[in-house]
Design an enzyme around this catalytic site. Structure first.
Site, PDB file in Angstrom:
ATOM      1  N   GLU A  35       0.878  -1.169   0.000  1.00  0.00           N
ATOM      2  CA  GLU A  35       0.000   0.000   0.000  1.00  0.00           C
ATOM      3  C   GLU A  35       0.922   1.227   0.000  1.00  0.00           C
ATOM      4  O   GLU A  35       1.781   1.336   0.874  1.00  0.00           O
ATOM      5  CB  GLU A  35      -0.857  -0.029   1.272  1.00  0.00           C
ATOM      6  N   ARG A 260       4.709 -12.638  10.053  1.00  0.00           N
ATOM      7  CA  ARG A 260       5.416 -11.412   9.697  1.00  0.00           C
ATOM      8  C   ARG A 260       6.720 -11.329  10.474  1.00  0.00           C
ATOM      9  O   ARG A 260       6.882 -11.955  11.523  1.00  0.00           O
ATOM     10  CB  ARG A 260       4.551 -10.185   9.940  1.00  0.00           C
ATOM     11  N   LYS A 270       4.005   1.103   9.614  1.00  0.00           N
ATOM     12  CA  LYS A 270       4.216   2.320   8.830  1.00  0.00           C
ATOM     13  C   LYS A 270       3.659   3.545   9.550  1.00  0.00           C
ATOM     14  O   LYS A 270       4.212   4.631   9.436  1.00  0.00           O
ATOM     15  CB  LYS A 270       3.584   2.167   7.441  1.00  0.00           C
TER      16      LYS A 270
HETATM   17  P1  ATP Z   1       2.423  -1.964   8.047  1.00  0.00           P
HETATM   18  O1  ATP Z   1       1.824  -2.718   9.199  1.00  0.00           O
HETATM   19  O2  ATP Z   1       3.859  -1.678   8.211  1.00  0.00           O
HETATM   20  O3  ATP Z   1       1.645  -0.781   7.633  1.00  0.00           O
HETATM   21  P2  ATP Z   1       1.214  -3.399   5.912  1.00  0.00           P
HETATM   22  O4  ATP Z   1       1.012  -4.855   5.995  1.00  0.00           O
HETATM   23  O5  ATP Z   1       0.032  -2.529   6.065  1.00  0.00           O
HETATM   24  O6  ATP Z   1       2.406  -3.021   6.867  1.00  0.00           O
HETATM   25  P3  ATP Z   1       1.503  -3.306   3.100  1.00  0.00           P
HETATM   26  O7  ATP Z   1       2.055  -2.221   2.260  1.00  0.00           O
HETATM   27  O8  ATP Z   1       0.072  -3.592   3.018  1.00  0.00           O
HETATM   28  O9  ATP Z   1       1.927  -2.989   4.581  1.00  0.00           O
HETATM   29  O10 ATP Z   1       2.353  -4.635   2.889  1.00  0.00           O
HETATM   30  C1  ATP Z   1       2.739  -5.153   1.636  1.00  0.00           C
HETATM   31  C2  ATP Z   1       3.089  -6.595   1.803  1.00  0.00           C
HETATM   32  O11 ATP Z   1       4.160  -6.735   2.731  1.00  0.00           O
HETATM   33  C3  ATP Z   1       1.929  -7.385   2.356  1.00  0.00           C
HETATM   34  O12 ATP Z   1       1.808  -8.576   1.612  1.00  0.00           O
HETATM   35  C4  ATP Z   1       2.306  -7.643   3.787  1.00  0.00           C
HETATM   36  O13 ATP Z   1       1.791  -8.848   4.238  1.00  0.00           O
HETATM   37  C5  ATP Z   1       3.822  -7.660   3.727  1.00  0.00           C
HETATM   38  N1  ATP Z   1       4.387  -7.253   5.012  1.00  0.00           N
HETATM   39  C6  ATP Z   1       4.167  -6.106   5.677  1.00  0.00           C
HETATM   40  N2  ATP Z   1       4.811  -6.084   6.867  1.00  0.00           N
HETATM   41  C7  ATP Z   1       5.478  -7.268   6.948  1.00  0.00           C
HETATM   42  C8  ATP Z   1       6.326  -7.868   7.922  1.00  0.00           C
HETATM   43  N3  ATP Z   1       6.629  -7.238   9.065  1.00  0.00           N
HETATM   44  N4  ATP Z   1       6.826  -9.097   7.666  1.00  0.00           N
HETATM   45  C9  ATP Z   1       6.534  -9.726   6.522  1.00  0.00           C
HETATM   46  N5  ATP Z   1       5.743  -9.222   5.562  1.00  0.00           N
HETATM   47  C10 ATP Z   1       5.214  -8.012   5.753  1.00  0.00           C
HETATM   48 MG    MG Z   2      -1.654  -3.218   4.623  1.00  0.00          MG
END
Ligand code: ATP
Ligand code: MG
Length: 561
Positions: A35, A260, A270
């Site tokens: 995102e 994760r 984020k």
């Molecule tokens: P955040 O919690 O940091 O905002 P998010 O999951 O909302 O992270 P996205 O941009 O939606 O961030 O994530 C893109 C991809 O990265 C998704 O498939 C998500 O599952 C993966 N991802 C995000 N954070 C992690 C993590 N800590 N470990 C492994 N994969 C991750």
């Molecule tokens: Mg997300």
């Protein structure tokens, strides 16, 4: 690639099996769906290595898809940084760059389809009522009074939602599933909400936006993804993922969840990273203390060190906290093999070699990387006045201190043996050492085979160049800064996470390096040229020390408190 080839984990086992049973005609097609609401961090790196790594391993494909279903500000900057970061990490989506917002029309059509099937309705309840009527883990939810509207009425209201007749929050479109379902996600989830907000790509075309649950499976389906890999918190959304695609009778990828990455002494959401950036607790998204890919790059991490780290931590089904030291171990391991060695002095102490000819400068030969012969040799200038590290001298040495003190002989790395004969003090502080050198020991060996107990680094005073060196430490003082009830995570920031040393002296060869080049200063650690370096001012970041000194520092910190 060798590294990736050997990997195996439960996801790859699923894929192996799907290939065997010809589930997707042998196809493997993954996606990385960020995102664009912030910069990528090391957790995303894990997901990138997994998704792109699987595509490489199975001769498959991996799409880069921006999951931009939420209108929000400044997204273009994030999109560009994400693309840069993925390429820097060593992966390539080729021509498969997609935006979820490109599918807004299709998603809207699918919603109409769902309404026509009697499987979705427009709900007029307030957001508070909707949430109250959802029930709890132990109690079933209540059906909305608007749940049994006719298909015609739903179609017309949904059309009006799209036309902008209603205000934010006035109506939503919900799937009609089961308000008593044990899985709360299945209790008539919202699939569209009204948001009068501009989108970075579609502008003001839309004032209704799809929810994650509705959008994500459709995106995967439209792109003919085979394995849709996501993190564990989506496990109980999977029934919904499957339900939507089943109702619409469209191509169905399979969702697979993994744990994760959580890393100690830092934060990875984020939202929290953005808070640190916006409130200037750090200097931007690429602050070398942040676990962002841009920050790690600026700090001096190599792409292969991050790839190796992601490989070594593996893919699991259970959440865990990885020690930050393990990440540092990966970078040391990698840079030890690849980084050129140089000499630099962080806190200079002047040494005058009394018996060395005035005005003479000689070139001494130094090895660029003892781990890699092909890296060759270089010359470093030596002269009557040099700098050594303040910490390499003690006026009254303790028992096991074998470095410089009056009467003591040490080896200058790639240079001569020198013996300290006298010191000059100003205001009680030692400012100059007087030494003699033994001309017979050039290169660091004595013809009479006499030994010295210590070898120290140095730079020639006149030929050295000035540099500003930034030292970094853990951003937080606690292993899990978000795990406290009484502290805000920002109260746990490490006040000593960033130190600037302004009067450092480094060997002249450093001036040949360019921004982001990584190297080792002998005895001091791994470093990298900061991109803010100008012709007049070299700025250097320390990536990591040669050995782990954190445990010691943390102990001192606790004792101080
Ligand atoms: P955040 O919690 O940091 O905002 P998010 O999951 O909302 O992270 P996205 O941009 O939606 O961030 O994530 C893109 C991809 O990265 C998704 O498939 C998500 O599952 C993966 N991802 C995000 N954070 C992690 C993590 N800590 N470990 C492994 N994969 C991750
Ligand atoms: Mg997300």
């Amino acid at each position: 690639m060798d590294n990736i080839e050997k990997q195996n984990d439960f996801i790859r086992e699923i894929i192996n099996n799907d290939i065997k049973t010809n589930k997707y005609n042998g196809r493997v097609h993954t996606r990385f769906p960020p995102e664009p609401n912030g910069y990528l961090h090391i957790g995303h790196a894990k997901s990138i290595c997994l998704n792109f790594g699987i595509a490489d391993q199975y001769n498959g494909l991996c799409n880069l898809r921006f999951d931009d279903t939420n209108p929000s500000k400044e997204e273009t900057e994030y999109v560009e940084s994400i693309k840069d970061n993925i390429r820097w990490l060593g992966f390539d989506w080729n021509d498969r760059l997609y935006f979820a917002s490109d599918y807004f029309n299709q998603m809207y059509e699918y919603a109409i389809d769902l309404i026509k099937k009697g499987k979705a309705y427009v709900d007029d309840q307030t957001p508070e009522d909707i949430s109250r009527n959802r029930g709890t883990f132990t109690e079933a939810g209540n059906e909305s009074p608007f749940r049994n509207r006719s298909i015609e009425e739903n179609l017309s209201l949904f059309e009006q939602m799209k036309q902008g007749i209603f205000k934010d929050g006035e109506k939503v479109l919900r799937a009609k599933i089961d308000m008593t379902h044990p899985n709360i996600n299945m209790r008539d989830p919202i699939i569209y909400r009204i948001l009068h907000a501009s989108h970075h790509r579609t502008g003001d075309t839309w004032c209704i936006y799809p929810t994650y649950d509705w959008a994500h499976g459709l995106e995967d389906s439209i792109e003919k993804i085979t394995h849709s890999i996501c993190t564990l918190e989506f496990e109980n959304h999977r029934p919904l993922y499957d339900w939507f695609l089943e109702q619409l009778d469209v191509y169905r990828p399979q969702q697979i969840e993994f744990a994760r990455l959580n890393l100690s002494y830092t934060v990875m959401s984020k939202r929290m990273l953005k808070e640190l950036v916006d409130e200037k607790h750090v200097n931007g998204w690429d602050d070398p203390r942040l676990p962002t890919i841009s920050g790690m790059r600026r700090r001096g991490f190599s792409p292969s060190s991050i790839q190796n780290f992601c490989k070594k931590i593996g893919i699991a089904k259970a959440n865990s906290l990885i020690d930050y030291g393990f990440l540092e171990h990966s970078v040391r391991d990698d840079l030890n093999k690849t980084a050129l060695r140089f000499m630099g002095v962080l806190r200079p102490l002047k040494v005058v070699i009394d018996n060395y000819p005035e005005g003479q400068v000689e070139e001494l030969e130094a090895i660029n990387n003892p781990e890699d012969e092909s890296a060759g040799k270089r010359n470093i200038p030596f002269s009557k006045e040099i700098y050594v590290e303040q910490t390499d001298f003690m006026e009254e040495p303790y028992k096991k201190f074998y470095r410089l003190s009056i009467g003591r002989e040490v080896r200058l790395r790639y240079g001569y043996f020198i013996t300290c004969t006298d010191i000059v003090k100003e205001n009680d502080k030692v400012v100059t050492l007087h030494c003699t050198y033994d001309p017979e020991t050039k290169g660091g060996y004595a013809p009479d085979n006499r030994k010295v107990k210590s070898t120290i680094h140095w730079v020639s005073a006149d030929q050295s160049i000035d540099a500003e060196i930034h030292l970094y430490d853990r951003l937080f003082t606690e292993e899990d800064p978000t795990g406290h009830d009484f502290y805000d995570f920002k109260d746990l920031l490490n006040p000593d996470s960033h130190k600037v040393l302004k009067d450092c002296k480094v060997e002249p060869n450093i001036s040949n390096l360019k921004a982001f080049d990584r190297f080792q200063f002998e005895r001091l650690g791994y470093f990298c040229i900061d991109p803010d370096t100008t012709n007049n001012q070299i700025i250097i970041n320390r990536t990591v020390t040669l050995r782990d000194s954190w445990k010691k520092i943390q102990k001192q910190f606790k004792e101080k408190k």
